[in-house]
Scaffold this motif. Sequence first.
Motif, PDB file in Angstrom:
ATOM      1  N   SER A  84     -11.003  -8.015   2.453  1.00  0.00           N
ATOM      2  CA  SER A  84     -12.254  -8.299   3.172  1.00  0.00           C
ATOM      3  C   SER A  84     -12.331  -7.593   4.512  1.00  0.00           C
ATOM      4  O   SER A  84     -13.280  -7.789   5.270  1.00  0.00           O
ATOM      5  N   ASP A  85     -11.354  -6.742   4.811  1.00  0.00           N
ATOM      6  CA  ASP A  85     -11.413  -5.957   6.043  1.00  0.00           C
ATOM      7  C   ASP A  85     -12.609  -5.002   5.996  1.00  0.00           C
ATOM      8  O   ASP A  85     -13.091  -4.634   4.928  1.00  0.00           O
ATOM      9  N   SER A  86     -13.044  -4.569   7.154  1.00  0.00           N
ATOM     10  CA  SER A  86     -14.200  -3.685   7.266  1.00  0.00           C
ATOM     11  C   SER A  86     -13.865  -2.258   6.818  1.00  0.00           C
ATOM     12  O   SER A  86     -12.691  -1.887   6.718  1.00  0.00           O
ATOM     13  N   GLU A  87     -14.913  -1.477   6.601  1.00  0.00           N
ATOM     14  CA  GLU A  87     -14.718  -0.060   6.277  1.00  0.00           C
ATOM     15  C   GLU A  87     -13.941   0.641   7.385  1.00  0.00           C
ATOM     16  O   GLU A  87     -13.065   1.458   7.104  1.00  0.00           O
ATOM     17  N   ALA A  88     -14.235   0.317   8.633  1.00  0.00           N
ATOM     18  CA  ALA A  88     -13.540   0.944   9.769  1.00  0.00           C
ATOM     19  C   ALA A  88     -12.050   0.590   9.765  1.00  0.00           C
ATOM     20  O   ALA A  88     -11.196   1.450   9.997  1.00  0.00           O
ATOM     21  N   SER A  89     -11.737  -0.658   9.481  1.00  0.00           N
ATOM     22  CA  SER A  89     -10.333  -1.075   9.403  1.00  0.00           C
ATOM     23  C   SER A  89      -9.627  -0.345   8.266  1.00  0.00           C
ATOM     24  O   SER A  89      -8.509   0.154   8.435  1.00  0.00           O
ATOM     25  N   HIS A  90     -10.290  -0.266   7.117  1.00  0.00           N
ATOM     26  CA  HIS A  90      -9.712   0.458   5.980  1.00  0.00           C
ATOM     27  C   HIS A  90      -9.503   1.930   6.313  1.00  0.00           C
ATOM     28  O   HIS A  90      -8.505   2.520   5.913  1.00  0.00           O
ATOM     29  N   GLN A  91     -10.451   2.498   7.040  1.00  0.00           N
ATOM     30  CA  GLN A  91     -10.337   3.917   7.400  1.00  0.00           C
ATOM     31  C   GLN A  91      -9.094   4.152   8.266  1.00  0.00           C
ATOM     32  O   GLN A  91      -8.322   5.084   8.017  1.00  0.00           O
ATOM     33  N   LYS A  92      -8.881   3.305   9.256  1.00  0.00           N
ATOM     34  CA  LYS A  92      -7.691   3.427  10.116  1.00  0.00           C
ATOM     35  C   LYS A  92      -6.408   3.239   9.311  1.00  0.00           C
ATOM     36  O   LYS A  92      -5.442   3.985   9.470  1.00  0.00           O
ATOM     37  N   PHE A  93      -6.395   2.225   8.452  1.00  0.00           N
ATOM     38  CA  PHE A  93      -5.225   1.914   7.611  1.00  0.00           C
ATOM     39  C   PHE A  93      -4.923   3.081   6.681  1.00  0.00           C
ATOM     40  O   PHE A  93      -3.768   3.501   6.536  1.00  0.00           O
ATOM     41  N   THR A  94      -5.958   3.639   6.073  1.00  0.00           N
ATOM     42  CA  THR A  94      -5.808   4.772   5.158  1.00  0.00           C
ATOM     43  C   THR A  94      -5.251   5.992   5.891  1.00  0.00           C
ATOM     44  O   THR A  94      -4.323   6.649   5.410  1.00  0.00           O
ATOM     45  N   GLN A  95      -5.810   6.282   7.059  1.00  0.00           N
ATOM     46  CA  GLN A  95      -5.359   7.451   7.825  1.00  0.00           C
ATOM     47  C   GLN A  95      -3.937   7.261   8.336  1.00  0.00           C
ATOM     48  O   GLN A  95      -3.112   8.175   8.235  1.00  0.00           O
ATOM     49  N   LYS A  96      -3.647   6.094   8.868  1.00  0.00           N
ATOM     50  CA  LYS A  96      -2.318   5.819   9.442  1.00  0.00           C
ATOM     51  C   LYS A  96      -1.216   5.980   8.401  1.00  0.00           C
ATOM     52  O   LYS A  96      -0.148   6.516   8.689  1.00  0.00           O
ATOM     53  N   HIS A  97      -1.485   5.529   7.171  1.00  0.00           N
ATOM     54  CA  HIS A  97      -0.449   5.538   6.136  1.00  0.00           C
ATOM     55  C   HIS A  97      -0.694   6.577   5.046  1.00  0.00           C
ATOM     56  O   HIS A  97       0.013   6.587   4.042  1.00  0.00           O
ATOM     57  N   ARG A  98      -1.695   7.464   5.266  1.00  0.00           N
ATOM     58  CA  ARG A  98      -1.995   8.559   4.342  1.00  0.00           C
ATOM     59  C   ARG A  98      -2.138   8.056   2.897  1.00  0.00           C
ATOM     60  O   ARG A  98      -1.478   8.546   1.986  1.00  0.00           O
ATOM     61  N   PRO A 135      -3.742   7.813  -0.615  1.00  0.00           N
ATOM     62  CA  PRO A 135      -4.537   8.743  -1.413  1.00  0.00           C
ATOM     63  C   PRO A 135      -5.574   8.063  -2.319  1.00  0.00           C
ATOM     64  O   PRO A 135      -6.302   8.744  -3.034  1.00  0.00           O
ATOM     65  N   PHE A 136      -5.626   6.762  -2.300  1.00  0.00           N
ATOM     66  CA  PHE A 136      -6.530   6.013  -3.177  1.00  0.00           C
ATOM     67  C   PHE A 136      -7.526   5.233  -2.328  1.00  0.00           C
ATOM     68  O   PHE A 136      -7.293   4.967  -1.147  1.00  0.00           O
ATOM     69  N   PRO A 137      -8.654   4.851  -2.922  1.00  0.00           N
ATOM     70  CA  PRO A 137      -9.681   4.153  -2.142  1.00  0.00           C
ATOM     71  C   PRO A 137      -9.325   2.703  -1.825  1.00  0.00           C
ATOM     72  O   PRO A 137      -8.713   2.009  -2.642  1.00  0.00           O
ATOM     73  N   LEU A 138      -9.711   2.303  -0.632  1.00  0.00           N
ATOM     74  CA  LEU A 138      -9.702   0.897  -0.241  1.00  0.00           C
ATOM     75  C   LEU A 138     -11.157   0.480  -0.129  1.00  0.00           C
ATOM     76  O   LEU A 138     -11.974   1.198   0.442  1.00  0.00           O
ATOM     77  N   ALA A 151       0.828  -1.209   0.000  1.00  0.00           N
ATOM     78  CA  ALA A 151       0.000   0.000   0.000  1.00  0.00           C
ATOM     79  C   ALA A 151       0.862   1.259   0.000  1.00  0.00           C
ATOM     80  O   ALA A 151       0.573   2.216  -0.732  1.00  0.00           O
ATOM     81  N   CYS A 152       1.922   1.266   0.797  1.00  0.00           N
ATOM     82  CA  CYS A 152       2.787   2.450   0.858  1.00  0.00           C
ATOM     83  C   CYS A 152       3.572   2.636  -0.435  1.00  0.00           C
ATOM     84  O   CYS A 152       3.860   3.762  -0.834  1.00  0.00           O
ATOM     85  N   SER A 153       3.905   1.544  -1.104  1.00  0.00           N
ATOM     86  CA  SER A 153       4.572   1.648  -2.399  1.00  0.00           C
ATOM     87  C   SER A 153       3.620   2.253  -3.432  1.00  0.00           C
ATOM     88  O   SER A 153       4.011   3.138  -4.206  1.00  0.00           O
ATOM     89  N   PHE A 154       2.359   1.807  -3.430  1.00  0.00           N
ATOM     90  CA  PHE A 154       1.363   2.437  -4.307  1.00  0.00           C
ATOM     91  C   PHE A 154       1.199   3.914  -3.938  1.00  0.00           C
ATOM     92  O   PHE A 154       1.112   4.771  -4.816  1.00  0.00           O
ATOM     93  N   ARG A 155       1.174   4.214  -2.639  1.00  0.00           N
ATOM     94  CA  ARG A 155       1.036   5.610  -2.183  1.00  0.00           C
ATOM     95  C   ARG A 155       2.200   6.468  -2.687  1.00  0.00           C
ATOM     96  O   ARG A 155       2.000   7.554  -3.218  1.00  0.00           O
TER      97      ARG A 155
END
Length: 154
Positions: A71-85, A87-90, A49-53
Amino acid sequence: MLQIGDQAPDFTLNTTSGEPFRLSDLRGQRNVVLYFYPKDDTPGCTAEACSFRDQYQDFQDLGAEVIGVSSDSEASHQKFTQKHRLPFPLLADAGGQVRKRYEVPRALLGLLPGRVTFVIDKQGLIQYVFNSMSRATDHVSTTKDVLKKLLADG
């Protein structure tokens, strides 16, 4: 598993914000790098994910959108997205329905969801498939090469 030249199955899944994302909405507009990964915040998935970022602007410049699916939840994706900034949708594929439609194989004796990346052209055709659990960041460099060729071919 789906092959080069196959029509990419359309789907609708929710993003981290709960908004629906429909693959067909990008048809005719952008190429798509659709990558399936096992789990948020694991070492290989984080590196991928960070390489794509880190190369996201390159993908944008090549006329492509990057989309991650697990298959992770929206909440898990939200934390992952925020933690690693990221820029693309999960997208949250609860139950793995989209993974099944794309025929992504399970890995490590069937214990983990597989790691597979598809490059889908503007017409919705699969132009490239890369399947490797151990070479997570290679998904990024090889897809960029495919997109460069698609751009050159017009």
